[in-house]
Write a protein that holds these residues in place. Structure first.
Motif, PDB file in Angstrom:
ATOM      1  N   LEU A  29       0.822  -1.204   0.000  1.00 60.44           N
ATOM      2  CA  LEU A  29       0.000   0.000   0.000  1.00 60.44           C
ATOM      3  C   LEU A  29       0.858   1.258   0.000  1.00 60.44           C
ATOM      4  O   LEU A  29       0.727   2.140   0.859  1.00 60.44           O
ATOM      5  N   TYR A  30       1.741   1.323  -0.987  1.00 60.46           N
ATOM      6  CA  TYR A  30       2.612   2.484  -1.209  1.00 60.46           C
ATOM      7  C   TYR A  30       2.508   2.870  -2.683  1.00 60.46           C
ATOM      8  O   TYR A  30       2.838   2.064  -3.557  1.00 60.46           O
ATOM      9  N   PRO A  31       2.087   4.083  -2.985  1.00 59.89           N
ATOM     10  CA  PRO A  31       1.962   4.476  -4.392  1.00 59.89           C
ATOM     11  C   PRO A  31       3.304   4.583  -5.113  1.00 59.89           C
ATOM     12  O   PRO A  31       3.366   4.393  -6.328  1.00 59.89           O
TER      13      PRO A  31
ATOM     14  N   TYR B 223       5.306  14.807   0.967  1.00 61.57           N
ATOM     15  CA  TYR B 223       5.626  13.381   0.850  1.00 61.57           C
ATOM     16  C   TYR B 223       6.593  12.967   1.952  1.00 61.57           C
ATOM     17  O   TYR B 223       7.381  13.796   2.435  1.00 61.57           O
ATOM     18  N   HIS B 224       6.560  11.697   2.304  1.00 59.42           N
ATOM     19  CA  HIS B 224       7.545  11.202   3.264  1.00 59.42           C
ATOM     20  C   HIS B 224       8.938  11.344   2.651  1.00 59.42           C
ATOM     21  O   HIS B 224       9.137  11.033   1.482  1.00 59.42           O
ATOM     22  N   GLY B 225       9.892  11.812   3.416  1.00 59.72           N
ATOM     23  CA  GLY B 225      11.236  11.983   2.903  1.00 59.72           C
ATOM     24  C   GLY B 225      12.039  10.692   2.897  1.00 59.72           C
ATOM     25  O   GLY B 225      11.702   9.727   3.587  1.00 59.72           O
ATOM     26  N   VAL B 226      13.102  10.679   2.124  1.00 61.17           N
ATOM     27  CA  VAL B 226      14.080   9.592   2.130  1.00 61.17           C
ATOM     28  C   VAL B 226      15.464  10.225   1.995  1.00 61.17           C
ATOM     29  O   VAL B 226      15.600  11.330   1.469  1.00 61.17           O
ATOM     30  N   PRO B 227      16.495   9.532   2.464  1.00 66.81           N
ATOM     31  CA  PRO B 227      17.853  10.065   2.284  1.00 66.81           C
ATOM     32  C   PRO B 227      18.215  10.128   0.800  1.00 66.81           C
ATOM     33  O   PRO B 227      17.770   9.290   0.008  1.00 66.81           O
TER      34      PRO B 227
ATOM     35  N   PRO C  30       0.248  12.476  -0.224  1.00 61.59           N
ATOM     36  CA  PRO C  30      -0.008  11.356  -1.135  1.00 61.59           C
ATOM     37  C   PRO C  30       0.903  10.141  -0.962  1.00 61.59           C
ATOM     38  O   PRO C  30       0.641   9.104  -1.571  1.00 61.59           O
ATOM     39  N   ALA C  31       1.966  10.240  -0.171  1.00 57.11           N
ATOM     40  CA  ALA C  31       2.824   9.073   0.039  1.00 57.11           C
ATOM     41  C   ALA C  31       2.136   8.035   0.922  1.00 57.11           C
ATOM     42  O   ALA C  31       2.544   6.881   0.970  1.00 57.11           O
ATOM     43  N   PHE C  32       1.081   8.468   1.632  1.00 55.13           N
ATOM     44  CA  PHE C  32       0.358   7.584   2.545  1.00 55.13           C
ATOM     45  C   PHE C  32      -1.048   7.354   2.016  1.00 55.13           C
ATOM     46  O   PHE C  32      -1.728   8.302   1.621  1.00 55.13           O
TER      47      PHE C  32
END
Length: 339
Positions: free
Chosen positions: A125-127, A189-193, A284-286
């Motif tokens: 469940l991740y776009p 959006y959720h961040g990432v490194p 929208p990341a969730f």
């Protein structure tokens, strides 16, 4: 071919007790696709530092958003599962990448209840594709299935960040918030490194360069940043937003390494300092409301914006268990499986 479908979401602590939050954070942060450093260093950072300081603070955050009937993410995921089941002829199960119901226990039960099972269709469940979200679900399911149900055909739903029907549903979920005059829509959006983006670059020489996300490349298939921008572009287009009416930011950074920018908390404060009349925020990341939306955005983010001078802010709920979203998931399942 006898099939079963399985939805997989992020997960949640079993309760807001510090011990349960600590256990959950330990499983989550010790995942080598979340903190992607050598095991010994990861163990030192997580077990030696983070788990000795963060669980109490995180437990307080969970308490602030916990529902009477449990974790919002778990409750919403269970409601979604029920609604998706109503739209599909195939049995629909639910698992969490971290915490309960675990992927291991869910696969064991699926196998025991379906001895003639031949195909398992999994929907992370991740776009968007990210090694710390979509990829870790895929690899964990493969790992557990190899030991618990060898010989089963595994089929995974691809990241759906640009799927026409998903975009349409996401746009519809935002539209009511735009019926009142607004200044801007912030897509958080959720961040990432940044190193995660570089690791996923199949070309080895495309990502994180000027204009890279707008320049066609094979790297986009696994580029979280590109996919976030593309979701934003498509939704903005669907809603008829002009370029100065929307922006993108990234939340939830951890540690001191470079992460995707701009940061959501800094952006909210900046918009507040501008005295923005009305800001609409969407995440929208969730697909399910969780700690990152209910506490980090709806509590902390709103406080940052209003405290800096912003006039009004509305946070759009995630898709959660919307009927149209549930129906789309059911359609995907029926198109890829047989009873």
């Amino acid at each position: 071919m006898k099939s079963v479908a399985m939805l997989v979401n992020l997960g949640s602590p079993d309760s807001t007790e510090v011990k349960d939050v600590k256990r959950y954070l330990g499983e989550f942060l010790m995942d080598g696709r979340v903190i992607d450093v050598p095991y010994l260093l990861r163990a030192f950072l997580v077990k030696g530092i983070i788990l000795n300081t963060r669980p109490k603070k995180s437990a307080e955050a969970y308490k602030s958003i916990w529902w009477e009937n449990g974790s919002p993410l778990i409750v919403l995921s269970e409601r979604l599962q029920e609604k998706v089941q109503a739209h599909s002829e195939v049995k629909v199960e639910l698992a969490m990448r971290y915490g309960n119901p675990s992927i291991t226990e869910t696969l064991k039960r699926i196998k025991s209840e379906n001895p003639d099972l031949e195909n398992l269709f999994v929907i992370p469940l991740y776009p968007h594709y990210a090694m710390s979200s979509y990829e870790t679900v895929v690899e964990r399911v493969r790992e557990v299935a190899e030991s618990e149900m060898p010989g089963i055909n595994l089929d995974f739903q691809e990241p759906f960040y640009d799927d026409d029907q998903y975009i349409d549903i996401l746009a519809k979920s935002i539209k009511p918030a735009l019926e009142t005059p607004f200044t801007k829509v912030l897509f958080s959006y959720h961040g990432v490194p940044e190193r995660h983006i570089k690791k996923g670059d199949v070309t080895g020489n495309h990502c994180l360069k000027e204009g890279c996300c707008q320049t066609k490349s094979p790297a986009h298939a696994k580029c979280y940043r590109h996919q976030c921008f593309e979701t934003t572009r498509l939704v903005a287009e669907k809603l008829g937003l002009k370029e100065d009416q929307f922006s993108v930011s990234f939340q939830s950074r951890l540690g001191r390494d470079p992460w995707l920018t701009p940061f959501t908390d800094a952006t909210l404060k900046e918009y507040g300092h501008q005295g923005m009349e009305r800001l609409v925020v969407v995440c929208p990341a969730f697909v399910s409301d969780c700690l990152e939306t209910l506490e980090e955005i709806q509590v902390e983010g709103v406080h940052d914006f209003l405290g800096a001078g912003g006039k009004a802010i509305e946070v759009v709920p995630c898709l959660n268990d919307r009927e149209d979203w549930s129906a789309l998931l059911g359609k995907w399942i029926d198109n890829r499986t047989t009873v």
